[in-house]
Design a protein around this motif. Structure first.
Motif, PDB file in Angstrom:
ATOM      1  N   HIS A  69       0.863  -1.176   0.000  1.00  0.00           N
ATOM      2  CA  HIS A  69       0.000   0.000   0.000  1.00  0.00           C
ATOM      3  C   HIS A  69       0.902   1.230   0.000  1.00  0.00           C
ATOM      4  O   HIS A  69       1.745   1.379   0.884  1.00  0.00           O
ATOM      5  CB  HIS A  69      -0.906   0.031   1.214  1.00  0.00           C
ATOM      6  CG  HIS A  69      -1.776  -1.179   1.365  1.00  0.00           C
ATOM      7  ND1 HIS A  69      -1.854  -2.190   0.447  1.00  0.00           N
ATOM      8  CD2 HIS A  69      -2.615  -1.534   2.353  1.00  0.00           C
ATOM      9  CE1 HIS A  69      -2.702  -3.105   0.842  1.00  0.00           C
ATOM     10  NE2 HIS A  69      -3.167  -2.744   2.020  1.00  0.00           N
ATOM     11  N   LYS A 118      -8.211  14.655   5.405  1.00  0.00           N
ATOM     12  CA  LYS A 118      -7.717  13.548   4.601  1.00  0.00           C
ATOM     13  C   LYS A 118      -7.362  14.073   3.222  1.00  0.00           C
ATOM     14  O   LYS A 118      -8.198  14.622   2.510  1.00  0.00           O
ATOM     15  CB  LYS A 118      -8.766  12.447   4.502  1.00  0.00           C
ATOM     16  CG  LYS A 118      -8.272  11.209   3.806  1.00  0.00           C
ATOM     17  CD  LYS A 118      -9.348  10.137   3.848  1.00  0.00           C
ATOM     18  CE  LYS A 118      -8.915   8.877   3.168  1.00  0.00           C
ATOM     19  NZ  LYS A 118      -9.980   7.867   3.200  1.00  0.00           N
ATOM     20  N   ARG A 165      -2.310   7.216   8.292  1.00  0.00           N
ATOM     21  CA  ARG A 165      -3.286   6.461   9.074  1.00  0.00           C
ATOM     22  C   ARG A 165      -3.818   5.307   8.230  1.00  0.00           C
ATOM     23  O   ARG A 165      -3.610   5.261   7.023  1.00  0.00           O
ATOM     24  CB  ARG A 165      -4.430   7.376   9.519  1.00  0.00           C
ATOM     25  CG  ARG A 165      -3.950   8.493  10.432  1.00  0.00           C
ATOM     26  CD  ARG A 165      -5.069   9.418  10.816  1.00  0.00           C
ATOM     27  NE  ARG A 165      -4.571  10.465  11.724  1.00  0.00           N
ATOM     28  CZ  ARG A 165      -5.264  11.551  12.033  1.00  0.00           C
ATOM     29  NH1 ARG A 165      -6.474  11.746  11.523  1.00  0.00           N
ATOM     30  NH2 ARG A 165      -4.750  12.451  12.855  1.00  0.00           N
ATOM     31  N   GLU A 166      -4.528   4.404   8.873  1.00  0.00           N
ATOM     32  CA  GLU A 166      -5.040   3.218   8.186  1.00  0.00           C
ATOM     33  C   GLU A 166      -5.912   3.572   6.979  1.00  0.00           C
ATOM     34  O   GLU A 166      -5.825   2.923   5.945  1.00  0.00           O
ATOM     35  CB  GLU A 166      -5.844   2.350   9.151  1.00  0.00           C
ATOM     36  CG  GLU A 166      -5.004   1.629  10.179  1.00  0.00           C
ATOM     37  CD  GLU A 166      -4.019   0.647   9.579  1.00  0.00           C
ATOM     38  OE1 GLU A 166      -4.381  -0.096   8.646  1.00  0.00           O
ATOM     39  OE2 GLU A 166      -2.870   0.633  10.042  1.00  0.00           O
ATOM     40  N   ASN A 167      -6.748   4.581   7.109  1.00  0.00           N
ATOM     41  CA  ASN A 167      -7.693   4.895   6.037  1.00  0.00           C
ATOM     42  C   ASN A 167      -7.206   5.985   5.078  1.00  0.00           C
ATOM     43  O   ASN A 167      -7.954   6.443   4.230  1.00  0.00           O
ATOM     44  CB  ASN A 167      -9.048   5.291   6.623  1.00  0.00           C
ATOM     45  CG  ASN A 167      -8.988   6.601   7.375  1.00  0.00           C
ATOM     46  OD1 ASN A 167      -7.931   7.035   7.804  1.00  0.00           O
ATOM     47  ND2 ASN A 167     -10.137   7.231   7.547  1.00  0.00           N
ATOM     48  N   GLY A 168      -5.955   6.426   5.215  1.00  0.00           N
ATOM     49  CA  GLY A 168      -5.433   7.415   4.286  1.00  0.00           C
ATOM     50  C   GLY A 168      -4.344   8.275   4.905  1.00  0.00           C
ATOM     51  O   GLY A 168      -3.863   8.021   6.005  1.00  0.00           O
ATOM     52  N   ASP A 187      -5.952   8.805  -0.340  1.00  0.00           N
ATOM     53  CA  ASP A 187      -6.189   7.414   0.011  1.00  0.00           C
ATOM     54  C   ASP A 187      -4.946   6.614  -0.337  1.00  0.00           C
ATOM     55  O   ASP A 187      -4.137   7.036  -1.168  1.00  0.00           O
ATOM     56  CB  ASP A 187      -7.372   6.849  -0.808  1.00  0.00           C
ATOM     57  CG  ASP A 187      -8.708   7.410  -0.360  1.00  0.00           C
ATOM     58  OD1 ASP A 187      -8.931   7.500   0.867  1.00  0.00           O
ATOM     59  OD2 ASP A 187      -9.526   7.754  -1.231  1.00  0.00           O
ATOM     60  N   TRP A 188      -4.810   5.470   0.275  1.00  0.00           N
ATOM     61  CA  TRP A 188      -3.721   4.569  -0.066  1.00  0.00           C
ATOM     62  C   TRP A 188      -4.029   3.913  -1.409  1.00  0.00           C
ATOM     63  O   TRP A 188      -5.171   3.606  -1.719  1.00  0.00           O
ATOM     64  CB  TRP A 188      -3.548   3.476   0.982  1.00  0.00           C
ATOM     65  CG  TRP A 188      -3.046   3.997   2.293  1.00  0.00           C
ATOM     66  CD1 TRP A 188      -3.772   4.210   3.421  1.00  0.00           C
ATOM     67  CD2 TRP A 188      -1.703   4.364   2.609  1.00  0.00           C
ATOM     68  NE1 TRP A 188      -2.972   4.696   4.422  1.00  0.00           N
ATOM     69  CE2 TRP A 188      -1.680   4.794   3.946  1.00  0.00           C
ATOM     70  CE3 TRP A 188      -0.514   4.377   1.889  1.00  0.00           C
ATOM     71  CZ2 TRP A 188      -0.529   5.243   4.582  1.00  0.00           C
ATOM     72  CZ3 TRP A 188       0.640   4.810   2.528  1.00  0.00           C
ATOM     73  CH2 TRP A 188       0.620   5.230   3.844  1.00  0.00           C
TER      74      TRP A 188
END
Length: 134
Positions: free
Chosen positions: A82, A128, A106-109, A131-132
């Motif tokens: 990712h 944000k 962070r996990e979500n972006g 995104d990854w």
């Protein structure tokens, strides 16, 4: 008159010189490491790997023309599949004041807050940005 103009130009350049600052924090969960690689037109940083809770800081001087850019690539472990590449710092003009571009993985972006000065507080305006890519 010519010497005075040169002197004033040099003094103005010294006074108006701006510094840039990038901070990239690893806020990933599940003990995931964060691989960070950044570069500009003049500098290429060695890649670093940060543990959760750690951050990487890059200080630099901006150029006279106000066109300094830093690009970064982030990859999250353990397999580093990712990733995301983005402009981590962009100077808009020569009069652009030095600011901190605060990035959080962070996990979500990937989140960003641009601090106007060293006295800004909290996560106000943290948003944000990316995104990854899987």
């Amino acid at each position: 008159m010519n010497n005075l103009s040169i002197f004033l130009c040099v003094v103005f350049c010294m006074i108006s010189h701006v510094y840039g600052d990038i901070r990239i924090a690893n806020e990933l969960k599940f003990n995931k490491y964060l691989w960070i690689s950044c570069f500009s037109g003049d500098d290429r940083m060695e890649p670093v790997i940060k543990k959760p809770g750690e951050h990487h800081r890059i200080y630099f001087r901006t150029n006279f023309w106000g066109t300094t850019r830093f690009m970064c690539t982030l990859r999250q472990g353990p397999n580093y599949r990712h990733s995301q590449s983005f402009t981590a710092f962009k100077q808009v003009s020569p009069s652009d004041r030095g600011t901190l571009w605060d990035w959080r993985a962070r996990e979500n972006g990937i989140y960003l807050k641009v601090w106007e000065d060293e006295f800004s507080q909290g996560e106000t305006n943290m948003h944000k940005a990316f995104d990854w890519i899987y």
